[in-house]
Design a protein around this motif. Structure first.
Motif, PDB file in Angstrom:
ATOM      1  N   GLY A 219       8.274  -7.025  10.911  1.00  0.00           N
ATOM      2  CA  GLY A 219       7.523  -6.010  11.630  1.00  0.00           C
ATOM      3  C   GLY A 219       7.341  -4.708  10.886  1.00  0.00           C
ATOM      4  N   ARG A 220       7.706  -4.664   9.616  1.00  0.00           N
ATOM      5  CA  ARG A 220       7.529  -3.421   8.860  1.00  0.00           C
ATOM      6  C   ARG A 220       6.059  -3.181   8.532  1.00  0.00           C
ATOM      7  NH1 ARG A 220      12.063  -4.049   4.229  1.00  0.00           N
ATOM      8  NH2 ARG A 220      11.202  -6.164   4.244  1.00  0.00           N
ATOM      9  N   ALA A 221       5.307  -4.256   8.393  1.00  0.00           N
ATOM     10  CA  ALA A 221       3.850  -4.171   8.241  1.00  0.00           C
ATOM     11  C   ALA A 221       3.219  -4.812   9.470  1.00  0.00           C
ATOM     12  CB  ALA A 221       3.404  -4.900   6.976  1.00  0.00           C
ATOM     13  N   LYS A 222       1.917  -4.613   9.642  1.00  0.00           N
ATOM     14  CA  LYS A 222       1.224  -5.285  10.731  1.00  0.00           C
ATOM     15  C   LYS A 222       1.281  -6.790  10.509  1.00  0.00           C
ATOM     16  CE  LYS A 222      -2.785  -3.710  11.953  1.00  0.00           C
ATOM     17  NZ  LYS A 222      -4.176  -3.195  11.871  1.00  0.00           N
ATOM     18  N   PHE A 223       1.377  -7.546  11.591  1.00  0.00           N
ATOM     19  CA  PHE A 223       1.421  -9.001  11.457  1.00  0.00           C
ATOM     20  C   PHE A 223       0.167  -9.515  10.765  1.00  0.00           C
ATOM     21  CE2 PHE A 223       0.381 -13.264  12.970  1.00  0.00           C
ATOM     22  CZ  PHE A 223       1.521 -13.947  12.572  1.00  0.00           C
ATOM     23  N   SER A 224      -0.983  -8.936  11.077  1.00  0.00           N
ATOM     24  CA  SER A 224      -2.233  -9.392  10.462  1.00  0.00           C
ATOM     25  C   SER A 224      -2.206  -9.195   8.951  1.00  0.00           C
ATOM     26  CB  SER A 224      -3.422  -8.643  11.066  1.00  0.00           C
ATOM     27  OG  SER A 224      -3.282  -7.245  10.895  1.00  0.00           O
ATOM     28  N   THR A 225      -1.571  -8.114   8.487  1.00  0.00           N
ATOM     29  CA  THR A 225      -1.451  -7.876   7.051  1.00  0.00           C
ATOM     30  C   THR A 225      -0.530  -8.910   6.416  1.00  0.00           C
ATOM     31  OG1 THR A 225      -1.800  -5.505   7.358  1.00  0.00           O
ATOM     32  CG2 THR A 225      -0.779  -6.187   5.295  1.00  0.00           C
ATOM     33  N   TRP A 226       0.590  -9.175   7.063  1.00  0.00           N
ATOM     34  CA  TRP A 226       1.551 -10.181   6.579  1.00  0.00           C
ATOM     35  C   TRP A 226       0.873 -11.541   6.470  1.00  0.00           C
ATOM     36  CZ3 TRP A 226       4.082 -14.379   9.163  1.00  0.00           C
ATOM     37  CH2 TRP A 226       5.242 -14.867   8.529  1.00  0.00           C
TER      38      TRP A 226
ATOM     39  N   THR B 237      -6.209  -2.725   3.125  1.00  0.00           N
ATOM     40  CA  THR B 237      -6.688  -3.540   2.005  1.00  0.00           C
ATOM     41  C   THR B 237      -5.739  -3.439   0.822  1.00  0.00           C
ATOM     42  OG1 THR B 237      -8.982  -3.221   2.708  1.00  0.00           O
ATOM     43  CG2 THR B 237      -8.624  -3.938   0.442  1.00  0.00           C
ATOM     44  N   ALA B 238      -5.289  -2.232   0.530  1.00  0.00           N
ATOM     45  CA  ALA B 238      -4.351  -2.029  -0.576  1.00  0.00           C
ATOM     46  C   ALA B 238      -3.061  -2.805  -0.344  1.00  0.00           C
ATOM     47  CB  ALA B 238      -4.054  -0.540  -0.737  1.00  0.00           C
ATOM     48  N   GLU B 239      -2.575  -2.802   0.890  1.00  0.00           N
ATOM     49  CA  GLU B 239      -1.335  -3.512   1.194  1.00  0.00           C
ATOM     50  C   GLU B 239      -1.522  -5.017   1.084  1.00  0.00           C
ATOM     51  OE1 GLU B 239       2.275  -3.473   4.492  1.00  0.00           O
ATOM     52  OE2 GLU B 239       0.437  -2.342   4.863  1.00  0.00           O
ATOM     53  N   CYS B 240      -2.643  -5.526   1.577  1.00  0.00           N
ATOM     54  CA  CYS B 240      -2.906  -6.966   1.504  1.00  0.00           C
ATOM     55  C   CYS B 240      -2.982  -7.447   0.061  1.00  0.00           C
ATOM     56  CB  CYS B 240      -4.213  -7.304   2.219  1.00  0.00           C
ATOM     57  SG  CYS B 240      -4.113  -7.271   4.020  1.00  0.00           S
ATOM     58  N   LEU B 241      -3.639  -6.675  -0.794  1.00  0.00           N
ATOM     59  CA  LEU B 241      -3.872  -7.091  -2.178  1.00  0.00           C
ATOM     60  C   LEU B 241      -2.805  -6.574  -3.137  1.00  0.00           C
ATOM     61  CD1 LEU B 241      -7.744  -6.552  -2.331  1.00  0.00           C
ATOM     62  CD2 LEU B 241      -6.504  -8.700  -2.001  1.00  0.00           C
ATOM     63  N   GLU B 242      -1.898  -5.738  -2.617  1.00  0.00           N
ATOM     64  CA  GLU B 242      -0.815  -5.167  -3.412  1.00  0.00           C
ATOM     65  C   GLU B 242      -1.350  -4.383  -4.606  1.00  0.00           C
ATOM     66  OE1 GLU B 242       1.854  -8.426  -4.257  1.00  0.00           O
ATOM     67  OE2 GLU B 242       2.789  -8.260  -2.279  1.00  0.00           O
ATOM     68  N   ILE B 243      -2.318  -3.526  -4.321  1.00  0.00           N
ATOM     69  CA  ILE B 243      -2.856  -2.606  -5.315  1.00  0.00           C
ATOM     70  C   ILE B 243      -2.867  -1.218  -4.691  1.00  0.00           C
ATOM     71  CG2 ILE B 243      -4.267  -4.350  -6.465  1.00  0.00           C
ATOM     72  CD1 ILE B 243      -6.690  -3.337  -4.944  1.00  0.00           C
ATOM     73  N   SER B 244      -3.156  -0.201  -5.491  1.00  0.00           N
ATOM     74  CA  SER B 244      -3.170   1.163  -4.969  1.00  0.00           C
ATOM     75  C   SER B 244      -4.446   1.416  -4.171  1.00  0.00           C
ATOM     76  CB  SER B 244      -3.086   2.168  -6.119  1.00  0.00           C
ATOM     77  OG  SER B 244      -4.283   2.151  -6.883  1.00  0.00           O
ATOM     78  N   GLU B 245      -4.390   2.422  -3.314  1.00  0.00           N
ATOM     79  CA  GLU B 245      -5.579   2.785  -2.547  1.00  0.00           C
ATOM     80  C   GLU B 245      -6.691   3.268  -3.475  1.00  0.00           C
ATOM     81  OE1 GLU B 245      -5.000   5.224   0.901  1.00  0.00           O
ATOM     82  OE2 GLU B 245      -3.041   4.329   1.345  1.00  0.00           O
ATOM     83  N   GLU B 246      -6.314   3.923  -4.561  1.00  0.00           N
ATOM     84  CA  GLU B 246      -7.316   4.386  -5.516  1.00  0.00           C
ATOM     85  C   GLU B 246      -8.035   3.201  -6.160  1.00  0.00           C
ATOM     86  OE1 GLU B 246      -9.767   6.978  -7.090  1.00  0.00           O
ATOM     87  OE2 GLU B 246      -8.117   7.529  -5.748  1.00  0.00           O
ATOM     88  N   ASN B 247      -7.283   2.138  -6.457  1.00  0.00           N
ATOM     89  CA  ASN B 247      -7.904   0.936  -7.008  1.00  0.00           C
ATOM     90  C   ASN B 247      -8.857   0.292  -6.012  1.00  0.00           C
ATOM     91  OD1 ASN B 247      -6.990   0.795  -9.637  1.00  0.00           O
ATOM     92  ND2 ASN B 247      -5.142  -0.348  -9.121  1.00  0.00           N
ATOM     93  N   VAL B 248      -8.476   0.320  -4.741  1.00  0.00           N
ATOM     94  CA  VAL B 248      -9.366  -0.213  -3.705  1.00  0.00           C
ATOM     95  C   VAL B 248     -10.687   0.542  -3.719  1.00  0.00           C
ATOM     96  CG1 VAL B 248      -9.743  -0.436  -1.217  1.00  0.00           C
ATOM     97  CG2 VAL B 248      -7.532  -1.074  -2.206  1.00  0.00           C
TER      98      VAL B 248
END
Length: 236
Positions: A76-83, A165-176
């Motif tokens: 539950g640390r991230a949203k379930f949809s993200t997980w 999106t950054a969390e799902c893809l494991e990249i920075s927000e700037e990269n997104v």
């Protein structure tokens, strides 16, 4: 499935966390709520990686099975949809590595591997898929580099935030932001505007959605072999 569960699925009033708790408690049938809620998102993001409808559908099923098998590990640390989306992305890239799509340079090679569907082999749903404009949009989208496709799909078509999106893809927000900007530049303005709203592309509804739900539930029920989800997936 009893009438109460059918009603819950129809109205989709339960939150993701509530569904997870009840599935862990043994109410496995409620997984259908999760699948119908996220089938289209998972299909779209996986297809953005694999560029193949049938392979994407297969990976979506695998992602749900993996999520069920590890459901007790969701903290539950991230949203379930993200997980859940991250699981689908991992499965897609694992398939990509196995088939080495990146080294396939021609349609004939894809056909040899059984990964390309010829136009006369399209299923009826695909044949009625809203005309030539959207097909052109899909082709233009498929021509984008893989990293850009995933970002564009999650941000522009699925409507996720930059942070999600950054969390799902494991990249920075700037990269997104950078990849999204470049993806937009690469999609020709004329084609993008002519195709209409991109949210209608890569739909995963009706029979396709039902098919994934039925197959995942059958696999989970078979793997359980009569054991309860509460016992098998109890939290430590």
């Amino acid at each position: 499935m009893d009438g109460g569960v059918r009603s819950e699925i129809k109205h989709a009033t339960l939150t993701d966390d509530e569904v997870v708790r009840r599935v862990l408690g043994g109410d496995i049938a409620l997984l259908e709520i999760i699948m119908r809620r996220y089938n289209q998102r998972l299909f779209r993001v996986v297809r953005s990686i694999l560029k193949d409808d049938s392979q994407a559908e297969d990976i979506v099923q695998e992602a749900y099975v993996r999520a069920y098998e590890h459901l007790s590990q969701f903290e539950g640390r991230a949203k379930f949809s993200t997980w859940l989306t991250k699981i689908a992305i991992y499965e897609a890239y694992a398939r990509l590595r196995r088939f080495d799509y990146q080294n396939v340079d021609s349609i004939s090679e894809l056909e040899d591997q059984g990964l390309y569907m010829k136009s006369n082999e399209r299923d009826p749903e695909r044949q009625t898929f809203d005309g030539e404009i959207k097909l052109l949009l899909e082709r233009a989208f498929d021509a984008l580099p893989s990293d850009y496709r995933s970002v564009f799909m999650l941000r522009e078509i699925e409507g996720l935030s930059t942070a999600e999106t950054a969390e799902c893809l494991e990249i920075s927000e700037e990269n997104v932001k950078t990849r999204l900007h470049r993806a937009r530049e690469l999609l020709q303005r004329e084609l993008y505007s002519a195709a209409g709203a991109p949210r209608t592309a890569f739909q995963f509804l009706g029979a396709r959605c039902d098919r994934v739900v039925a197959r995942v539930m059958a696999r989970i029920q078979e793997s359980d072999s009569g054991s309860s989800a509460g016992r098998k997936f109890s939290r430590d």
